[in-house]
Design a protein around this motif. Structure first.
Motif, PDB file in Angstrom:
ATOM      1  N   THR A 190       9.451   6.504  74.494  1.00  0.00           N
ATOM      2  CA  THR A 190      10.593   7.395  74.401  1.00  0.00           C
ATOM      3  C   THR A 190      10.133   8.833  74.555  1.00  0.00           C
ATOM      4  N   GLU A 191      11.044   9.648  75.115  1.00  0.00           N
ATOM      5  CA  GLU A 191      10.708  11.062  75.278  1.00  0.00           C
ATOM      6  C   GLU A 191      10.489  11.726  73.923  1.00  0.00           C
ATOM      7  N   ASP A 192      11.281  11.323  72.921  1.00  0.00           N
ATOM      8  CA  ASP A 192      11.140  11.921  71.594  1.00  0.00           C
ATOM      9  C   ASP A 192       9.752  11.677  71.034  1.00  0.00           C
ATOM     10  N   ALA A 193       9.246  10.434  71.138  1.00  0.00           N
ATOM     11  CA  ALA A 193       7.923  10.115  70.611  1.00  0.00           C
ATOM     12  C   ALA A 193       6.845  10.885  71.352  1.00  0.00           C
ATOM     13  N   ASN A 194       6.987  10.994  72.656  1.00  0.00           N
ATOM     14  CA  ASN A 194       6.008  11.739  73.448  1.00  0.00           C
ATOM     15  C   ASN A 194       6.021  13.215  73.084  1.00  0.00           C
ATOM     16  N   ASP A 195       7.220  13.780  72.928  1.00  0.00           N
ATOM     17  CA  ASP A 195       7.323  15.187  72.542  1.00  0.00           C
ATOM     18  C   ASP A 195       6.747  15.417  71.153  1.00  0.00           C
ATOM     19  N   ASP A 196       7.018  14.494  70.240  1.00  0.00           N
ATOM     20  CA  ASP A 196       6.456  14.615  68.888  1.00  0.00           C
ATOM     21  C   ASP A 196       4.931  14.616  68.938  1.00  0.00           C
ATOM     22  N   TRP A 197       4.384  13.743  69.782  1.00  0.00           N
ATOM     23  CA  TRP A 197       2.916  13.674  69.879  1.00  0.00           C
ATOM     24  C   TRP A 197       2.357  14.976  70.452  1.00  0.00           C
ATOM     25  N   ARG A 212       3.587  17.947  70.163  1.00  0.00           N
ATOM     26  CA  ARG A 212       3.626  18.964  69.102  1.00  0.00           C
ATOM     27  C   ARG A 212       2.519  18.725  68.085  1.00  0.00           C
ATOM     28  N   TYR A 263       0.045  10.143  74.780  1.00  0.00           N
ATOM     29  CA  TYR A 263       0.774   9.163  73.974  1.00  0.00           C
ATOM     30  C   TYR A 263       1.035   7.876  74.744  1.00  0.00           C
TER      31      TYR A 263
END
Length: 259
Positions: free
Chosen positions: A2-9, A11, A129
């Motif tokens: 997911t884009e959210d998980a990738n973005d979280d990683w 950060r 990620y």
């Protein structure tokens, strides 16, 4: 993925780079000096005279030593308790002289924002990620009390590591477990090695998992496997993995080496 998980990683990774390269981050540590190794009280490159006095450290200094205590010029004698690293009551210019104690042995750590390691740091090599490396886990505390094991540490001394239980998970089709410690905030902490350790990754790494739920459930995310402090400065005393925490597969995720 997911884009959210990738973005979280992303950060998380950026925050890690900022943290280790901060003025008093791991790269700024230029020395750890154990007071008992210096009976005359003179620590290498550290002004003043340092001695263990019961459950405190006695520092004696003159104005010529150029030390400050709680931000004010200091001369005389003062008893010091252990600091909350990397904060320190005693400073010399921008340097912080952190008092620490490990298993009853007192020492002083020297943090210097001008350390060469900070100037030459290029970043942390980390694998992007990949959702395959984030899996459900279940924590089972040990029956009775926590267990204390003796493990080698990065400075060649064997020290105690207090373990709270086992973290079980399935990765790449294998059922695996890690012995973990429990942090003050409830998070689980594992020191582990794997088939990539020393061959594409640092010789061991740290892994933190969120505090488990009432049923022991948590997430085991090797995307956030991180280098121990001793990967950035030789003067940390990181514990090596306890027995059972050397995984047979190659964990090609998370932080790998210092760039």
């Amino acid at each position: 993925m997911t884009e959210d998980a990738n973005d979280d990683w992303k950060r998380w990774h950026e925050h890690r780079v900022e943290t280790v390269s901060a003025p008093y981050g791991p790269l700024a540590l230029t020395g750890t000096h154990w007071i008992e190794d210096h009976p005359d009280g003179r620590l290498p490159g550290v002004p003043g005279t340092w001695a263990v006095d019961g459950d405190t450290v006695l520092l004696t200094a003159t104005a010529a030593d150029g030390l400050a205590l709680d931000g004010e010029p200091f001369a005389g004698a003062v008893r010091l308790a252990a600091d909350r690293e990397p904060s320190a009551r005693v400073t010399r210019g921008e340097r912080r002289l952190v008092v620490l104690v490990r298993e009853g042995v007192w020492g002083v750590r020297d943090y210097d924002p001008a350390a060469p390691a900070r100037r030459t740091f290029l970043g942390i090599d980390a694998t992007p990620y990949d959702p395959r490396w984030s899996v459900p886990g279940r924590f089972t505390p040990y029956d009775g009390d926590r267990r204390t094991v003796r493990v080698d540490t990065a400075d060649g001394v064997e020290r105690a590591l207090v373990l709270a239980g086992e973290l079980a998970f399935t990765l790449a089709g294998e059922d695996l477990t890690l012995q973990v410690a429990e942090q003050a905030d409830g998070r689980l902490w594992a020191v582990f090695a794997d088939a990539s350790s020393g061959a594409g990754s640092y010789r061991f790494r740290f892994l933190y998992s969120a505090a488990p739920g009432a049923d022991g459930s948590t997430t085991v995310d090797f995307n956030q496997a991180q280098l121990p402090p001793c990967a950035f400065a030789d003067h940390f005393i990181c514990p090596f993995p306890p027995p059972g925490n050397r995984l047979g597969l190659a964990v090609e995720a998370g932080e790998r080496t210092v760039a």
